[in-house]
Design a protein around this motif. Sequence first.
Motif, mmCIF file in Angstrom:
data_model
loop_
_atom_site.group_PDB
_atom_site.id
_atom_site.type_symbol
_atom_site.label_atom_id
_atom_site.label_comp_id
_atom_site.label_asym_id
_atom_site.label_seq_id
_atom_site.Cartn_x
_atom_site.Cartn_y
_atom_site.Cartn_z
ATOM 1 N N ARG A 59 0.836 -1.190 0.000
ATOM 2 C CA ARG A 59 0.000 0.000 0.000
ATOM 3 C C ARG A 59 0.877 1.249 0.000
ATOM 4 N NH1 ARG A 59 2.286 1.768 3.804
ATOM 5 N NH2 ARG A 59 1.649 1.986 5.986
ATOM 6 N N ALA A 60 0.330 2.305 -0.583
ATOM 7 C CA ALA A 60 0.916 3.648 -0.521
ATOM 8 C C ALA A 60 -0.062 4.501 0.265
ATOM 9 C CB ALA A 60 1.118 4.218 -1.922
ATOM 10 N N ALA A 61 0.436 5.414 1.103
ATOM 11 C CA ALA A 61 -0.458 6.218 1.929
ATOM 12 C C ALA A 61 0.223 7.512 2.339
ATOM 13 C CB ALA A 61 -0.873 5.437 3.182
ATOM 14 N N ASN A 62 -0.602 8.535 2.554
ATOM 15 C CA ASN A 62 -0.086 9.780 3.110
ATOM 16 C C ASN A 62 -1.229 10.597 3.683
ATOM 17 O OD1 ASN A 62 1.873 11.619 3.897
ATOM 18 N ND2 ASN A 62 2.892 11.593 1.901
ATOM 19 N N SER A 63 -0.875 11.548 4.511
ATOM 20 C CA SER A 63 -1.853 12.467 5.088
ATOM 21 C C SER A 63 -2.018 13.669 4.173
ATOM 22 C CB SER A 63 -1.419 12.912 6.484
ATOM 23 O OG SER A 63 -0.096 13.404 6.474
ATOM 24 N N SER A 64 -3.132 14.395 4.363
ATOM 25 C CA SER A 64 -3.441 15.570 3.544
ATOM 26 C C SER A 64 -3.540 16.840 4.369
ATOM 27 C CB SER A 64 -4.776 15.352 2.806
ATOM 28 O OG SER A 64 -4.708 14.218 1.977
ATOM 29 N N ALA A 65 -3.411 16.728 5.686
ATOM 30 C CA ALA A 65 -3.516 17.883 6.574
ATOM 31 C C ALA A 65 -2.433 17.811 7.638
ATOM 32 C CB ALA A 65 -4.894 17.925 7.231
ATOM 33 N N THR A 66 -1.976 18.962 8.092
ATOM 34 C CA THR A 66 -0.960 19.018 9.143
ATOM 35 C C THR A 66 -1.088 20.347 9.881
ATOM 36 O OG1 THR A 66 1.390 18.666 9.631
ATOM 37 C CG2 THR A 66 0.859 20.044 7.713
ATOM 38 N N CYS A 67 -0.295 20.516 10.927
ATOM 39 C CA CYS A 67 -0.325 21.767 11.680
ATOM 40 C C CYS A 67 0.402 22.864 10.909
ATOM 41 C CB CYS A 67 0.309 21.567 13.050
ATOM 42 S SG CYS A 67 1.954 20.809 13.026
ATOM 43 N N VAL A 110 4.106 3.363 -4.542
ATOM 44 C CA VAL A 110 3.732 1.960 -4.703
ATOM 45 C C VAL A 110 4.997 1.217 -5.109
ATOM 46 C CG1 VAL A 110 2.436 0.288 -6.074
ATOM 47 C CG2 VAL A 110 1.321 2.385 -5.290
ATOM 48 N N ARG A 111 5.429 0.305 -4.273
ATOM 49 C CA ARG A 111 6.676 -0.428 -4.508
ATOM 50 C C ARG A 111 6.345 -1.895 -4.746
ATOM 51 N NH1 ARG A 111 11.209 0.149 -0.001
ATOM 52 N NH2 ARG A 111 11.092 2.299 -0.758
ATOM 53 N N LEU A 112 6.625 -2.376 -5.950
ATOM 54 C CA LEU A 112 6.312 -3.754 -6.335
ATOM 55 C C LEU A 112 7.585 -4.506 -6.700
ATOM 56 C CD1 LEU A 112 3.256 -3.076 -8.677
ATOM 57 C CD2 LEU A 112 3.167 -4.050 -6.374
ATOM 58 N N PRO A 304 6.517 -2.644 8.292
ATOM 59 C CA PRO A 304 7.516 -3.486 8.943
ATOM 60 C C PRO A 304 8.932 -3.007 8.618
ATOM 61 C CG PRO A 304 5.815 -4.831 7.945
ATOM 62 C CD PRO A 304 5.574 -3.433 7.478
ATOM 63 N N ARG A 305 9.838 -3.307 9.501
ATOM 64 C CA ARG A 305 11.217 -2.833 9.360
ATOM 65 C C ARG A 305 11.785 -3.166 7.984
ATOM 66 N NH1 ARG A 305 14.787 -1.450 13.216
ATOM 67 N NH2 ARG A 305 13.396 -2.285 14.829
ATOM 68 N N GLY A 306 12.385 -2.174 7.345
ATOM 69 C CA GLY A 306 13.035 -2.366 6.057
ATOM 70 C C GLY A 306 12.112 -2.340 4.865
ATOM 71 N N ALA A 307 10.809 -2.055 5.080
ATOM 72 C CA ALA A 307 9.859 -2.127 3.971
ATOM 73 C C ALA A 307 9.162 -0.803 3.694
ATOM 74 C CB ALA A 307 8.813 -3.196 4.273
ATOM 75 N N ALA A 308 9.597 0.284 4.305
ATOM 76 C CA ALA A 308 8.867 1.548 4.185
ATOM 77 C C ALA A 308 9.058 2.179 2.805
ATOM 78 C CB ALA A 308 9.325 2.524 5.256
ATOM 79 N N PRO A 309 7.961 2.366 2.039
ATOM 80 C CA PRO A 309 8.063 3.079 0.766
ATOM 81 C C PRO A 309 8.211 4.576 1.013
ATOM 82 C CG PRO A 309 5.791 2.478 1.205
ATOM 83 C CD PRO A 309 6.612 1.882 2.305
ATOM 84 N N ALA A 310 8.557 5.308 -0.027
ATOM 85 C CA ALA A 310 8.772 6.749 0.095
ATOM 86 C C ALA A 310 7.445 7.482 0.250
ATOM 87 C CB ALA A 310 9.517 7.266 -1.132
ATOM 88 N N ARG A 311 7.484 8.620 0.971
ATOM 89 C CA ARG A 311 6.334 9.528 1.090
ATOM 90 C C ARG A 311 6.828 10.965 0.981
ATOM 91 N NH1 ARG A 311 3.940 9.982 6.059
ATOM 92 N NH2 ARG A 311 5.531 8.810 7.205
#
Length: 363
Positions: A59-67, A110-112, A304-311
């Motif tokens: 999965r790819a994910a990110n937020s759209s709001a921040t402080c 998305v990392r495949l 999980p450790r070592g699997a984080a895609p870019a954001r």
Amino acid sequence: MRQTLGQLLRHATVGVLSLAALCVPCGPAAAAPVAPAPEADSLAFGERYRALQHGNIVRAANSSATCRTAVSSCRDVREGEAHGVNGDFDMSYIDVDKDPNTYNSSRAEVRLPAGSRVTYARLYWGGNLLVGEQKPAADNERVLVAEPGGDYKELLADTVVGHRVADGADAFQASADVTRLVRDSAPGLYTVAQLNVAGGRSAAGGWGGWTLVVAYENAAEPLRHLAVWDGFAPLGSRAGAEFPLRDLPFAAGAGGRVGMVAYNGDRGTTGDSLVLTAGDAPAVAFTDGANPVDDVLNSSISDPRGAAPARVPAYANTLGYDSDVFDLAGGLPNAGDRATFRLTSQRDAAWAGVLFAAVDAGR
């Protein structure tokens, strides 16, 4: 004044992703909607997708709001170096695309693995429409999406939109099948923009974000049961949200991963958990370095450790948006064909949206 997505589309040129262009072939029902998607204040959780294949789910994910960074503590909080929750801040929009026609946008990868073929993909988006401002619900069903290297396309929800006013918030989640878009695109950074979220300050706080769930087959990977559930419901009860695996034989010690999406979880507010029960084995609560066992709804996007895609951006504290993936890590000590995941929150006024799992099949 910020433009709504409807206003943007009246004077900006974007492609339109009809359902016929996005879905795997599904007959006459795949025609583009001619009326707004219906809404309901609660959607029962149900299985959206199931497959038995060599492959996995990413999965790819990110937020759209921040402080707002004008507040001196904002930077430390979103980098995870200080405590803070969305209700503490005047919330604004993340906007990385440098397009003057959009007021929020963020990216995630998305990392495949090489040799993979996408078999299913679904984009989920949601947020709070009521903070210091009230956003119109008419735009809940619309969002803009751009594949790696591509231009924005309008995406319309293809199912009932969850939309509920409660606990000082006006919360929603929408989703659409994007299988063909993802299958025909190269892996990389997807951009999602014009998500219908409000800015400002309130006790409930502002939040919003998106998650793209992608199932794929790959002959080099183990045979796995893949499943995606979705719905929309508040978590303020002991029952929480349940996601049953049924008639999916798995071996003792089966490996795999489970992921979930939820809204308005506050970091530091304990009493929420993601638990797996299977047969007579003791229940297992998921936890890792990014998610305490009793605070999994802690405003994080983790892998999980070592699997984080870019954001882009990659804030450690996403201030009200959770999209986390956990290793099963011994959660299935015995062989069987039935297991249940349960997501609960005792103190956060949180909403559950998605859960997905990839479990090694029995042999």
